[in-house]
Design a protein around this motif. Structure first.
Motif, short mmCIF file in Angstrom:
data_model
loop_
_atom_site.label_atom_id
_atom_site.label_comp_id
_atom_site.label_asym_id
_atom_site.label_seq_id
_atom_site.Cartn_x
_atom_site.Cartn_y
_atom_site.Cartn_z
N GLY A 36 16.76 67.28 -39.98
CA GLY A 36 17.95 67.85 -40.63
C GLY A 36 17.86 69.36 -40.66
O GLY A 36 17.55 70.00 -39.65
N MET A 37 18.09 69.93 -41.83
CA MET A 37 18.00 71.39 -41.94
C MET A 37 16.59 71.84 -42.33
O MET A 37 16.38 72.97 -42.75
N GLY A 38 15.64 70.93 -42.25
CA GLY A 38 14.24 71.30 -42.43
C GLY A 38 13.82 71.51 -43.87
O GLY A 38 12.77 72.11 -44.13
N GLY A 39 14.59 70.98 -44.83
CA GLY A 39 14.27 71.20 -46.24
C GLY A 39 12.93 70.60 -46.63
O GLY A 39 12.07 71.28 -47.22
N HIS A 40 12.74 69.32 -46.31
CA HIS A 40 11.46 68.68 -46.65
C HIS A 40 10.33 69.35 -45.86
O HIS A 40 9.27 69.65 -46.40
N SER A 41 10.57 69.56 -44.57
CA SER A 41 9.52 70.12 -43.71
C SER A 41 9.04 71.47 -44.23
O SER A 41 7.84 71.74 -44.27
N LEU A 56 11.71 65.80 -35.65
CA LEU A 56 12.62 65.17 -34.69
C LEU A 56 14.05 65.18 -35.25
O LEU A 56 14.25 65.00 -36.45
N ASP A 57 15.02 65.37 -34.38
CA ASP A 57 16.41 65.14 -34.76
C ASP A 57 17.23 64.92 -33.50
O ASP A 57 16.92 65.48 -32.45
N ARG A 58 18.28 64.09 -33.65
CA ARG A 58 19.15 63.85 -32.49
C ARG A 58 20.28 64.87 -32.45
O ARG A 58 21.05 64.89 -31.50
N VAL A 83 16.20 60.79 -30.27
CA VAL A 83 16.55 59.73 -31.21
C VAL A 83 15.22 59.19 -31.74
O VAL A 83 14.26 59.06 -30.99
N TYR A 84 15.17 58.87 -33.03
CA TYR A 84 13.83 58.58 -33.58
C TYR A 84 13.25 57.23 -33.17
O TYR A 84 12.12 56.93 -33.52
N ASP A 85 13.96 56.41 -32.38
CA ASP A 85 13.29 55.20 -31.91
C ASP A 85 12.23 55.54 -30.86
O ASP A 85 11.40 54.70 -30.51
N PHE A 99 10.92 59.65 -43.19
CA PHE A 99 12.30 59.37 -42.74
C PHE A 99 13.23 59.63 -43.93
O PHE A 99 13.06 59.00 -44.98
N ASP A 100 14.18 60.52 -43.75
CA ASP A 100 15.22 60.76 -44.76
C ASP A 100 16.52 60.42 -44.04
O ASP A 100 17.11 61.27 -43.37
N LEU A 101 16.95 59.16 -44.17
CA LEU A 101 17.97 58.61 -43.25
C LEU A 101 19.38 59.13 -43.51
O LEU A 101 19.65 59.74 -44.54
N GLY A 102 20.24 58.82 -42.59
CA GLY A 102 21.67 59.08 -42.81
C GLY A 102 22.12 60.43 -42.30
O GLY A 102 21.45 61.07 -41.50
N VAL A 103 23.28 60.84 -42.79
CA VAL A 103 23.86 62.11 -42.34
C VAL A 103 23.37 63.24 -43.21
O VAL A 103 23.04 63.04 -44.38
N LEU A 106 25.01 69.15 -43.66
CA LEU A 106 25.59 69.98 -42.59
C LEU A 106 26.63 69.16 -41.82
O LEU A 106 27.75 69.62 -41.57
N GLN A 107 26.26 67.93 -41.46
CA GLN A 107 27.18 67.09 -40.69
C GLN A 107 28.42 66.76 -41.52
O GLN A 107 29.54 66.79 -41.02
N LEU A 108 28.23 66.48 -42.81
CA LEU A 108 29.38 66.15 -43.66
C LEU A 108 30.27 67.37 -43.88
O LEU A 108 31.49 67.25 -43.95
C1 LIG Z 1 19.61 63.38 -44.41
S1 LIG Z 1 19.35 64.40 -43.03
C2 LIG Z 1 17.72 65.01 -43.26
C3 LIG Z 1 17.65 66.17 -44.21
C4 LIG Z 1 16.27 66.82 -44.28
N1 LIG Z 1 15.29 65.93 -44.85
C5 LIG Z 1 16.33 68.11 -45.06
O1 LIG Z 1 15.79 68.15 -46.17
O2 LIG Z 1 16.91 69.09 -44.59
C6 LIG Z 1 19.14 63.24 -41.76
C7 LIG Z 1 18.97 63.84 -40.38
O3 LIG Z 1 18.51 62.79 -39.55
C8 LIG Z 1 19.12 62.89 -38.30
N2 LIG Z 1 19.15 61.56 -37.72
C9 LIG Z 1 19.84 60.48 -38.17
N3 LIG Z 1 19.62 59.43 -37.38
C10 LIG Z 1 18.75 59.85 -36.41
C11 LIG Z 1 18.13 59.21 -35.30
N4 LIG Z 1 18.37 57.93 -35.02
N5 LIG Z 1 17.28 59.93 -34.54
C12 LIG Z 1 17.02 61.23 -34.82
N6 LIG Z 1 17.60 61.89 -35.84
C13 LIG Z 1 18.45 61.21 -36.63
C14 LIG Z 1 20.51 63.43 -38.57
O4 LIG Z 1 21.02 64.07 -37.42
C15 LIG Z 1 20.26 64.37 -39.75
O5 LIG Z 1 20.07 65.69 -39.31
#
Ligand SMILES: C[S@@+](CC[C@H](N)C(=O)[O-])C[C@H]1O[C@@H](n2cnc3c(N)ncnc32)[C@H](O)[C@@H]1O
Length: 317
Positions: A36-41, A56-58, A83-85, A99-103, A106-108
Motif C-alpha cells: 500500500g502506501m507503506g505505513g506498516h512497513s 509487494l503490491d499489484r 500479485v501476492y499469490d 497481509f493487510d488485505l483489501g483496498v 489511496l485507491q478509494l
Molecule cells: C489496505 S492496503 C495496505 C496498506 C498498508 N498496510 C499501509 O499501511 O499503507 C492493501 C494494498 O494491498 C494491495 N493488494 C491487494 N490485493 C493484492 C494482491 N492480490 N497482490 C498484491 N497486492 C495486493 C492493494 O493494491 C493495496 O495497495
C-alpha cells in the motif's frame, strides 16, 4: 500530498507486537505482502533497524508512493510489482509476513478508479490497471446468473437476483460504464420497503471489486504459499476486512495447526505443509479508541500464527 494523513496503518501496535519476536536477528526479512502506501512497513523499518523489508503490491501507484516514503531506508528495502499469490518466489526464508488485505485509502480516494460508490467515475476497479478486465466489462458481458452468483457470493447480497435482473435490463439501452449510473440502477431496483444496512450499492461494489481482482482465488493460493516460505519460528499476521477473507485465513491457520487437515478446505495446503500454532484467540478486533479514530479499522479481523516444529502443533482454535 501528506500520505500519513490519508492513511493510518490499522492495528499497527498489535502487528509489531506479534511480528517483532520473530524479527530479532540481524538481517531478518519481513515481507509486507500488501505494501500500500507503506505505513506498516515504515513503522517496522524505523523500530527494528536491523531488519530488511520486501514489499509487494499489484498497484503501481502504491509502489511509487511507498517507494518515495521508504527511500530513506536505502538498500534495506526491496519493492516488487506483483500479485501476492507469487509470494513464494519473494518470501523464501522470511521471518515475518504481513497481509493487510483489501483496498487502500489511496485507491478509494482516487475517484477515477471507480472503487467508491459515492463518487461518479468510470467503473474500472482494477488494483493493477495494467491487466485484467474492468468492472464495466464484467457488467457488460456476464450473464444474469453469473452476476447474481458474484453478488451473492462476494457481496453476501440478499437482493442479488433482483440487482442482476436490473443490470441486464439497464444494459439493453446503454452500457453501464460509470459508478454513478450503476448506483442509480441499484437504487431504482431496491424496494422502498426493504431496510438496507448502509448504502444499497455497498455490497454490489464489494462483489465487483472482488471479482475484478480475483481477490479470494488469489488469497487462497497466497496464504499457504506464504506459510510455506516462512522459516521455523517465523510469524504471519493477516488482517481481513470482510468475512469471506477472514474465513479463508481461519481455515488455513486451523488446518496447519491441527494434526490432520479438515476435509473440504477452500485452501489447498501442500502435502508436507509446515505446522503452525495460532497466536491469536479467534479473530482480534481493533480497540474502541482506534475504531473511533479510524473508520477503516472498524471491520478489521486480525489473525496470527507461528511456524513450529512438526511435534509442537497446537489444537486448532
Ligand atoms: C489496505 S492496503 C495496505 C496498506 C498498508 N498496510 C499501509 O499501511 O499503507 C492493501 C494494498 O494491498 C494491495 N493488494 C491487494 N490485493 C493484492 C494482491 N492480490 N497482490 C498484491 N497486492 C495486493 C492493494 O493494491 C493495496 O495497495
Amino acid at each position: 500530498m501528506d500520505i500519513r494523513r490519508i492513511h493510518t496503518p490499522v492495528m499497527l501496535e498489535r502487528c509489531v507486537e506479534l511480528l517483532a519476536p520473530a524479527l530479532q536477528h540481524d538481517g531478518a526479512i519481513l515481507v509486507d505482502a500488501t505494501l500500500g502506501m507503506g505505513g506498516h512497513s515504515e513503522a517496522f523499518l524505523e523500530r527494528l533497524p536491523h531488519i530488511r523489508l520486501i514489499g509487494l503490491d499489484r498497484d503501481t501507484d502504491a509502489l511509487r508512493i511507498a517507494g518515495e516514503r521508504l527511500a530513506r531506508f536505502g538498500d534495506r528495502v526491496t519493492l516488487v510489482h506483483t500479485v501476492y499469490d507469487a509470494i513464494g518466489t519473494h518470501a523464501e526464508g522470511a521471518s515475518g509476513i504481513l497481509f493487510d488485505l483489501g483496498v487502500s485509502s489511496l485507491q478509494l480516494d482516487e475517484a477515477e478508479r471507480g472503487f467508491a460508490y459515492a463518487k461518479d467515475a468510470p467503473l474500472d476497479m482494477r488494483m493493477d490497471q495494467s491487466s485484467g478486465i474492468t468492472a464495466a466489462e464484467v457488467l457488460a458481458t456476464y450473464s444474469e446468473g453469473q452476476l447474481r452468483r458474484i453478488f451473492e457470493r462476494y457481496g453476501e447480497e440478499k437482493l442479488a437476483g433482483r440487482y442482476a435482473r436490473a443490470i441486464i435490463a439497464a444494459r439493453q439501452s446503454a452500457p453501464l460504464e460509470r459508478s454513478g449510473r450503476l448506483v442509480e440502477v441499484l437504487q431504482e431496483a431496491t424496494p422502498a420497503a426493504v431496510a438496507r444496512a448502509g448504502h444499497p450499492a455497498k455490497r454490489v461494489f464489494q462483489a465487483l471489486r472482488i471479482e475484478v481482482n480475483r481477490e479470494l482465488n488469489v488469497l487462497a493460493d497466497a496464504i499457504p504459499a506464504a506459510m510455506d516460505a516462512l522459516v521455523l519460528g517465523g510469524r504471519i499476521v493477516v488482517m481481513s476486512y470482510q468475512s469471506l477473507e477472514d474465513r479463508l485465513v481461519k481455515q488455513a491457520f486451523s488446518a496447519a495447526s491441527a494434526s490432520t487437515a479438515p476435509a473440504g478446505l477452500p485452501v489447498e495446503l501442500p502435502e508436507h505443509a509446515p505446522r503452525f500454532k495460532t497466536l491469536t484467540k479467534g479473530a482480534e478486533l481493533a480497540d474502541e479508541e482506534e475504531r473511533a479514530a479510524n473508520p477503516r479499522a472498524i471491520p478489521v479481523r486480525l489473525r496470527a500464527a507461528e511456524r513450529v516444529r512438526d511435534d509442537q502443533r497446537s489444537a486448532a482454535r
